[in-house]
Motif scaffolding. Sequence first.
Motif, PDB file in Angstrom:
ATOM      1  N   MET A 199       0.878  -1.169   0.000  1.00 17.74           N
ATOM      2  CA  MET A 199       0.000   0.000   0.000  1.00 17.74           C
ATOM      3  C   MET A 199       0.916   1.219   0.000  1.00 17.74           C
ATOM      4  SD  MET A 199      -2.791  -0.868   2.951  1.00 17.74           S
ATOM      5  CE  MET A 199      -3.307  -2.545   3.327  1.00 17.74           C
ATOM      6  N   GLU A 200       0.704   2.106  -0.960  1.00 15.50           N
ATOM      7  CA  GLU A 200       1.561   3.280  -1.092  1.00 15.50           C
ATOM      8  C   GLU A 200       0.708   4.541  -1.101  1.00 15.50           C
ATOM      9  OE1 GLU A 200       5.437   3.617  -3.671  1.00 15.50           O
ATOM     10  OE2 GLU A 200       3.736   4.242  -4.877  1.00 15.50           O
ATOM     11  N   HIS A 201       1.067   5.486  -0.269  1.00 14.85           N
ATOM     12  CA  HIS A 201       0.362   6.764  -0.177  1.00 14.85           C
ATOM     13  C   HIS A 201       1.382   7.885  -0.249  1.00 14.85           C
ATOM     14  CE1 HIS A 201      -2.432   9.877   1.117  1.00 14.85           C
ATOM     15  NE2 HIS A 201      -1.591  10.209   2.089  1.00 14.85           N
ATOM     16  N   GLY A 202       1.229   8.754  -1.241  1.00 22.30           N
ATOM     17  CA  GLY A 202       2.166   9.866  -1.385  1.00 22.30           C
ATOM     18  C   GLY A 202       3.593   9.425  -1.582  1.00 22.30           C
ATOM     19  N   GLY A 203       3.782   8.292  -2.250  1.00 14.01           N
ATOM     20  CA  GLY A 203       5.120   7.777  -2.488  1.00 14.01           C
ATOM     21  C   GLY A 203       5.731   7.059  -1.315  1.00 14.01           C
ATOM     22  N   GLN A 204       4.965   6.869  -0.240  1.00 13.93           N
ATOM     23  CA  GLN A 204       5.463   6.221   0.974  1.00 13.93           C
ATOM     24  C   GLN A 204       4.724   4.909   1.196  1.00 13.93           C
ATOM     25  OE1 GLN A 204       5.119   8.705   4.448  1.00 13.93           O
ATOM     26  NE2 GLN A 204       5.524   7.047   5.883  1.00 13.93           N
ATOM     27  N   ILE A 205       5.444   3.853   1.581  1.00  8.61           N
ATOM     28  CA  ILE A 205       4.814   2.568   1.884  1.00  8.61           C
ATOM     29  C   ILE A 205       4.128   2.676   3.238  1.00  8.61           C
ATOM     30  CG2 ILE A 205       5.174   0.102   2.284  1.00  8.61           C
ATOM     31  CD1 ILE A 205       7.712   0.330   0.538  1.00  8.61           C
ATOM     32  N   VAL A 206       2.824   2.374   3.265  1.00  3.94           N
ATOM     33  CA  VAL A 206       2.051   2.506   4.505  1.00  3.94           C
ATOM     34  C   VAL A 206       1.437   1.181   4.944  1.00  3.94           C
ATOM     35  CG1 VAL A 206       1.543   4.943   4.100  1.00  3.94           C
ATOM     36  CG2 VAL A 206      -0.040   3.195   3.243  1.00  3.94           C
ATOM     37  N   GLY A 207       1.673   0.105   4.192  1.00  2.00           N
ATOM     38  CA  GLY A 207       1.118  -1.182   4.589  1.00  2.00           C
ATOM     39  C   GLY A 207       1.297  -2.223   3.509  1.00  2.00           C
ATOM     40  N   ASN A 208       0.658  -3.353   3.722  1.00  2.00           N
ATOM     41  CA  ASN A 208       0.770  -4.502   2.827  1.00  2.00           C
ATOM     42  C   ASN A 208      -0.574  -5.209   2.771  1.00  2.00           C
ATOM     43  OD1 ASN A 208       1.190  -7.616   2.628  1.00  2.00           O
ATOM     44  ND2 ASN A 208       3.080  -6.792   1.786  1.00  2.00           N
ATOM     45  N   ILE A 209      -0.918  -5.728   1.608  1.00  2.00           N
ATOM     46  CA  ILE A 209      -2.142  -6.515   1.460  1.00  2.00           C
ATOM     47  C   ILE A 209      -1.840  -7.686   0.537  1.00  2.00           C
ATOM     48  CG2 ILE A 209      -3.033  -5.088  -0.450  1.00  2.00           C
ATOM     49  CD1 ILE A 209      -5.864  -5.605   0.756  1.00  2.00           C
ATOM     50  N   SER A 210      -2.436  -8.829   0.809  1.00  2.00           N
ATOM     51  CA  SER A 210      -2.148 -10.019   0.009  1.00  2.00           C
ATOM     52  C   SER A 210      -3.408 -10.793  -0.295  1.00  2.00           C
ATOM     53  CB  SER A 210      -1.154 -10.930   0.739  1.00  2.00           C
ATOM     54  OG  SER A 210      -1.715 -11.395   1.954  1.00  2.00           O
ATOM     55  N   LEU A 211      -3.374 -11.455  -1.435  1.00  2.00           N
ATOM     56  CA  LEU A 211      -4.402 -12.410  -1.841  1.00  2.00           C
ATOM     57  C   LEU A 211      -3.712 -13.760  -1.927  1.00  2.00           C
ATOM     58  CD1 LEU A 211      -7.420 -12.626  -3.092  1.00  2.00           C
ATOM     59  CD2 LEU A 211      -6.192 -12.800  -5.268  1.00  2.00           C
ATOM     60  N   GLY A 212      -4.145 -14.724  -1.135  1.00  2.00           N
ATOM     61  CA  GLY A 212      -3.485 -16.021  -1.110  1.00  2.00           C
ATOM     62  C   GLY A 212      -4.464 -17.141  -0.875  1.00  2.00           C
ATOM     63  N   ALA A 213      -3.927 -18.338  -0.653  1.00  2.00           N
ATOM     64  CA  ALA A 213      -4.753 -19.535  -0.450  1.00  2.00           C
ATOM     65  C   ALA A 213      -5.765 -19.689  -1.581  1.00  2.00           C
ATOM     66  CB  ALA A 213      -5.442 -19.487   0.913  1.00  2.00           C
ATOM     67  N   VAL A 214      -5.315 -19.467  -2.810  1.00  5.97           N
ATOM     68  CA  VAL A 214      -6.205 -19.464  -3.967  1.00  5.97           C
ATOM     69  C   VAL A 214      -6.568 -20.896  -4.355  1.00  5.97           C
ATOM     70  CG1 VAL A 214      -6.478 -18.751  -6.368  1.00  5.97           C
ATOM     71  CG2 VAL A 214      -5.164 -17.320  -4.775  1.00  5.97           C
ATOM     72  N   VAL A 215      -7.854 -21.132  -4.521  1.00  3.36           N
ATOM     73  CA  VAL A 215      -8.359 -22.424  -4.976  1.00  3.36           C
ATOM     74  C   VAL A 215      -9.266 -22.168  -6.174  1.00  3.36           C
ATOM     75  CG1 VAL A 215      -9.678 -24.480  -4.389  1.00  3.36           C
ATOM     76  CG2 VAL A 215      -8.236 -23.403  -2.663  1.00  3.36           C
ATOM     77  N   TYR A 216      -9.065 -22.927  -7.240  1.00  3.62           N
ATOM     78  CA  TYR A 216      -9.884 -22.779  -8.448  1.00  3.62           C
ATOM     79  C   TYR A 216     -10.923 -23.904  -8.505  1.00  3.62           C
ATOM     80  CZ  TYR A 216      -6.425 -19.338 -10.014  1.00  3.62           C
ATOM     81  OH  TYR A 216      -5.613 -18.249 -10.116  1.00  3.62           O
ATOM     82  N   GLY A 217     -11.191 -24.419  -9.671  1.00  2.00           N
ATOM     83  CA  GLY A 217     -12.144 -25.510  -9.822  1.00  2.00           C
ATOM     84  C   GLY A 217     -13.535 -25.106  -9.375  1.00  2.00           C
TER      85      GLY A 217
END
Length: 232
Positions: free
Chosen positions: A99-117
């Motif tokens: 997560m970037e605000h005003g050119g500064q890193i302010v956090g992290n977010i992830s999408l994982g444990a992906v299951v299809y089918g």
Amino acid sequence: MFRVFSRIGATRHTDTQHSASAWQLPDPFDAPTGHQQLRLRPMQLADWEEYSELCARNAAWLAPWKSGNPIDMPAIDVEQWIDIQQRELREGQGVQLLMEHGGQIVGNISLGAVVYGSVRSAMIGYWVDQAWAGHGFAPLAVAMLTQWALCDSLGPKLHRIEIAIIPTNQRSHEVVRKLGFTYEGTMRNYMYVNNAWRDHDIYSCLAEDIVPATVDSAQGGKHNILADRLLQ
């Protein structure tokens, strides 16, 4: 919960109707019009110094919610970690974004444990710098990533997003409630967090929960159904 690891699922690599090459993040992946400035983007090696300093500053703040693996795994260096992130994105296994605000890193977010089918689900995890807590970055980032994952024609086109939260993590409960995620119950000893197996409250958002969210952010659209709920 603020970090998600990929789940090993039998259906993950057998979904012939969804090739990993179809995963395309919006470029730039910016907050929709009417919201504060926020950009989501993959980590690069050049980000490591700033990111590691951010993690160090927030170590105590994040410790109660820090997930881990109860089985010792070989240590990896930063280049290997970033390579893993890039490979998971290419293979449609998941994505970690700054997560970037005003050119500064302010956090992290992830999408994982992906299951299809027949399942087509994934989990979202996130954290925000304590210095920027309360500025609305977490719900905005979750809204952006959720709508991309469920509705964008160039995303994974999932059906279900889950967020798992330790019952005492009130800030994260506020995030999902603002966005209208549905509470589904508590899973016993669901995840290994802060050196112990801990119960987690499970919240979900389904694709049909945000229909008609048909605007593709990758095609220049800025409207976001979930983010609009933050303005109500």
